[in-house]
Design an enzyme around this catalytic site. Structure first.
Site, PDB file in Angstrom:
ATOM      1  N   ASP A  97       0.849  -1.183   0.000  1.00  0.00           N
ATOM      2  CA  ASP A  97       0.000   0.000   0.000  1.00  0.00           C
ATOM      3  C   ASP A  97       0.886   1.234   0.000  1.00  0.00           C
ATOM      4  O   ASP A  97       1.256   1.776   1.038  1.00  0.00           O
ATOM      5  CB  ASP A  97      -0.908  -0.010   1.225  1.00  0.00           C
ATOM      6  CG  ASP A  97      -2.047   0.986   1.104  1.00  0.00           C
ATOM      7  OD1 ASP A  97      -2.098   1.720   0.095  1.00  0.00           O
ATOM      8  OD2 ASP A  97      -2.892   1.033   2.015  1.00  0.00           O
ATOM      9  N   ALA A  98       1.267   1.659  -1.206  1.00  0.00           N
ATOM     10  CA  ALA A  98       2.147   2.811  -1.371  1.00  0.00           C
ATOM     11  C   ALA A  98       1.491   3.940  -2.156  1.00  0.00           C
ATOM     12  O   ALA A  98       1.994   5.058  -2.162  1.00  0.00           O
ATOM     13  CB  ALA A  98       3.443   2.383  -2.065  1.00  0.00           C
ATOM     14  N   LYS A  99       0.391   3.628  -2.850  1.00  0.00           N
ATOM     15  CA  LYS A  99      -0.390   4.627  -3.589  1.00  0.00           C
ATOM     16  C   LYS A  99       0.483   5.524  -4.458  1.00  0.00           C
ATOM     17  O   LYS A  99       0.342   6.742  -4.481  1.00  0.00           O
ATOM     18  CB  LYS A  99      -1.237   5.469  -2.624  1.00  0.00           C
ATOM     19  CG  LYS A  99      -2.244   4.638  -1.830  1.00  0.00           C
ATOM     20  CD  LYS A  99      -3.112   5.511  -0.931  1.00  0.00           C
ATOM     21  CE  LYS A  99      -4.124   4.681  -0.164  1.00  0.00           C
ATOM     22  NZ  LYS A  99      -3.495   3.859   0.896  1.00  0.00           N
ATOM     23  N   ARG A 100       1.348   4.897  -5.217  1.00  0.00           N
ATOM     24  CA  ARG A 100       2.249   5.653  -6.079  1.00  0.00           C
ATOM     25  C   ARG A 100       1.501   6.171  -7.306  1.00  0.00           C
ATOM     26  O   ARG A 100       0.602   5.525  -7.830  1.00  0.00           O
ATOM     27  CB  ARG A 100       3.425   4.789  -6.507  1.00  0.00           C
ATOM     28  CG  ARG A 100       4.334   4.333  -5.372  1.00  0.00           C
ATOM     29  CD  ARG A 100       4.918   5.517  -4.618  1.00  0.00           C
ATOM     30  NE  ARG A 100       6.051   5.120  -3.800  1.00  0.00           N
ATOM     31  CZ  ARG A 100       6.082   5.161  -2.480  1.00  0.00           C
ATOM     32  NH1 ARG A 100       5.018   5.558  -1.807  1.00  0.00           N
ATOM     33  NH2 ARG A 100       7.183   4.813  -1.821  1.00  0.00           N
ATOM     34  N   THR A 127      -0.710  -0.662  -4.714  1.00  0.00           N
ATOM     35  CA  THR A 127      -1.758   0.341  -4.869  1.00  0.00           C
ATOM     36  C   THR A 127      -1.193   1.553  -5.601  1.00  0.00           C
ATOM     37  O   THR A 127      -0.061   1.972  -5.341  1.00  0.00           O
ATOM     38  CB  THR A 127      -2.352   0.780  -3.521  1.00  0.00           C
ATOM     39  OG1 THR A 127      -1.329   1.362  -2.703  1.00  0.00           O
ATOM     40  CG2 THR A 127      -2.993  -0.391  -2.787  1.00  0.00           C
TER      41      THR A 127
END
Length: 281
Positions: A97-100, A127
């Site tokens: 879960d890094a939402k790059r 993510t």
């Protein structure tokens, strides 16, 4: 190195064998304190190791939140690398879960950090944020296809602020969240038994019948537990696509540490509530 079996196929099998529960690894400073740990590298390492040892052999997915490791710098990243390696070795799929989100070579570099098989942070899925335009995700999509990994794209998130972007209406009358779902359906077209390109859709959002959630890929559903949603809410939110939903619980399980047995018991309770909820559809 040959690519893995596609993420969607591996996830479908893990969900069928272990149930669909995803547990976050979110070492908030407040949780470390609740566990009686210091907010330092030693506390971070103890927290992460305990969660992985307690749960990686029983849940389908573990989802480390990269930010809580990054805040400790390189030593925190080293703990994250070890956690990912050990979780995958125990049979859990790891969604980072890094939402790059970025463009061009920068997006490609982010993807390589998490989706290239020889990367120290290699994860089963990542993510990503599409809000520089869905096309900006192309390097990550390409690498995911090559490596047998997956992406979870932010579509309809559980935070209230997300609506000002995700509910904005395009000239064609479709809002941005629905547009992201349509892109994902196109990515997954023809994939069996499940596509590798998923959406993040909050379990707190209530009736979503106006959206076409049939993207033929997984739907990561945060918001259960501390954010107020319950497993019993899932059928009403996701309806006909419920079987493809990956319900995420973080604090609802993690607050029961540091005792590994208590973590397992909490995870098992949520898993059973989810099983019962899914059986109603």
């Amino acid at each position: 190195m040959s690519p893995l079996e596609p993420f969607g196929a591996r996830l479908r099998r893990a969900m069928d064998e272990r149930g669909p529960l995803c547990v976050g690894i979110d070492p908030h400073a407040s949780l470390l304190t609740e566990w009686g740990l210091n907010d330092d590298i030693a506390g971070l390492e103890r927290f992460s190791r305990t969660v992985v040892e307690a749960l990686a052999d029983r849940v389908a997915v573990l989802k480390p939140q990269s930010a809580f490791f990054e805040r400790f710098g390189s030593r925190g990243i080293a703990v994250l690398e070890k956690s990912v390696e050990e979780a995958r070795a125990a049979g859990a799929l790891v969604v980072m879960d890094a939402k790059r989100g970025d463009i061009g070579s920068t997006m490609a570099a982010y993807a390589e950090s998490f989706l290239r098989k020889d990367s120290p942070l290699f994860s089963d899925a990542l993510t990503v944020s599409p809000y520089l335009g869905y096309g900006s995700l192309a390097p990550a999509i390409e690498l995911a296809r090559e490596s047998g990994t997956g992406l979870f794209v932010l579509a309809l998130t559980s935070n209230p602020e997300g609506g000002e972007v995700q509910h904005a209406v395009r000239a064609d009358g479709r809002n941005i969240g629905a547009t992201m779902l349509a892109h994902l359906a196109a990515e997954n077209e023809g994939e069996e038994p499940l596509g590798s390109f998923g959406a993040v859709v909050g379990a707190t959002l209530g009736d979503l019948s106006s959206y076409d959630l049939a993207i033929d890929g997984p739907i990561l559903a945060p918001g259960i537990g501390a954010q107020g949603a319950t497993p019993a809410d899932l059928p009403g939110v996701f309806g006909a696509v419920l079987r493809n939903v990956v319900p995420n619980v973080s604090r609802g399980v993690l607050r029961h540490g540091p005792d590994a047995g208590a973590l397992r018991a909490a995870s098992d309770r949520f898993a059973e509530e989810i099983r019962v909820a899914f059986a109603t559809v």
